[in-house]
Design an enzyme around this catalytic site. Sequence first.
Site, mmCIF file in Angstrom:
data_model
loop_
_atom_site.group_PDB
_atom_site.id
_atom_site.type_symbol
_atom_site.label_atom_id
_atom_site.label_comp_id
_atom_site.label_asym_id
_atom_site.label_seq_id
_atom_site.Cartn_x
_atom_site.Cartn_y
_atom_site.Cartn_z
ATOM 1 N N HIS A 125 0.818 -1.230 0.000
ATOM 2 C CA HIS A 125 0.000 0.000 0.000
ATOM 3 C C HIS A 125 0.848 1.276 0.000
ATOM 4 O O HIS A 125 0.305 2.365 -0.216
ATOM 5 C CB HIS A 125 -0.908 0.048 1.234
ATOM 6 C CG HIS A 125 -1.939 -1.038 1.285
ATOM 7 N ND1 HIS A 125 -2.846 -1.244 0.266
ATOM 8 C CD2 HIS A 125 -2.204 -1.986 2.220
ATOM 9 C CE1 HIS A 125 -3.623 -2.275 0.585
ATOM 10 N NE2 HIS A 125 -3.253 -2.749 1.750
ATOM 11 N N ASP A 247 -4.070 -12.961 3.701
ATOM 12 C CA ASP A 247 -5.336 -12.517 4.281
ATOM 13 C C ASP A 247 -6.536 -12.838 3.394
ATOM 14 O O ASP A 247 -7.669 -12.484 3.724
ATOM 15 C CB ASP A 247 -5.297 -11.031 4.648
ATOM 16 C CG ASP A 247 -4.714 -10.155 3.563
ATOM 17 O OD1 ASP A 247 -4.456 -10.668 2.446
ATOM 18 O OD2 ASP A 247 -4.497 -8.958 3.826
HETATM 19 ZN ZN LIG Z 1 -3.947 -7.374 2.832
#
Ligand SMILES: [Zn+2]
Length: 342
Positions: A125, A247
């Site tokens: 990110h 995840d």
């Molecule tokens: Zn993630």
Amino acid sequence: MPIAFVTHPQYLAHDAGFGHPERPERLRAVRDGVARAGLDDELVAVAPRPATKAEVEGVHDDGYVEALERFCLSGGGRLDPDTGAGTASWDAALLAAGAGLSVVDRLDAGEFTAAFCAVRPPGHHALANRAMGFCLFNNIAVAAAALAGRGERVLLVDYDAHHGNGTQASFYDDPRVAYVSIHQHPLYPGTGSALETGAGNGQGTTANVPVPPGATGDVFRAAVADVVVPLAEVFHPTWLLVSAGFDAHRADPLTNLALTSGDYADVTSDLLALAPPGRRLVFLEGGYDLGALRDSTAAVLVALAGDRLAPEAATSGGPGRDVVDVAALVQSRVRQHRADTS
Ligand SMILES: [Zn+2]
């Protein structure tokens, strides 16, 4: 041929804040996954070196790098609502950004068939000018930029449950790095529509498959077969880099996808066919359930060794095949348009 396992004790010293899901125990779970993989002699520990500032600035603005150093070394705190850093985070971040760079020479020399970089903090990110979503530096982008800089064609596949907005932005108009993300939508950070396909000379070298909650392993494998493989057939990658976020596992507390460790084994094996042995770099991104991290790490390491370990059965039948079809159609239209106009 052995596999490099790149990690460092300093990664445990990065503290994102009390009760934060991106916690040092995650790497201990990854360590448990190493044991579970049972690869013994095939897995070789490699200590990373810190990235130089010049290497980090292959992706990040120098002003951001200086500001992050000052912020960490003056004690740290919150960089955004989700992202914290402390004094020890500066060295951890440089060592995470250096992980891929540390092992490229040894991959070139034929010492390893692949490398798994078990890093913290994660990276995908992080944007050129700011930290975001638990990420300080974009570790995989730093490695991809260095490889592209020496003339490699880098296929970067991101199967973390979240869209790797920072990585995508790093190479959005760069024809040397192809970025494909399979991620949950809707979910943080909200980017990654199938219509985001790159810009300028990079048009057609970004692909996104935003799958719905409940998507299973067969949907991820269809995305590889119908989106990643056709892109690779025209892109001709010389290296494969994988943002391995665990995840998307059904046990993850932050997301709603339905994969198992068996699916991670299969998806990873599918991807390995796209680049030759010795040209494969895997980076840990997210993954917040410790058991899922352990089992998925084991499954991916064994896949890198050319074998199959599925601690849990692979899954199928979840929603999202329609999204794969849309993404594949968008990609073929973009390629057709490029062919027509060139
Ligand atoms: Zn993630």
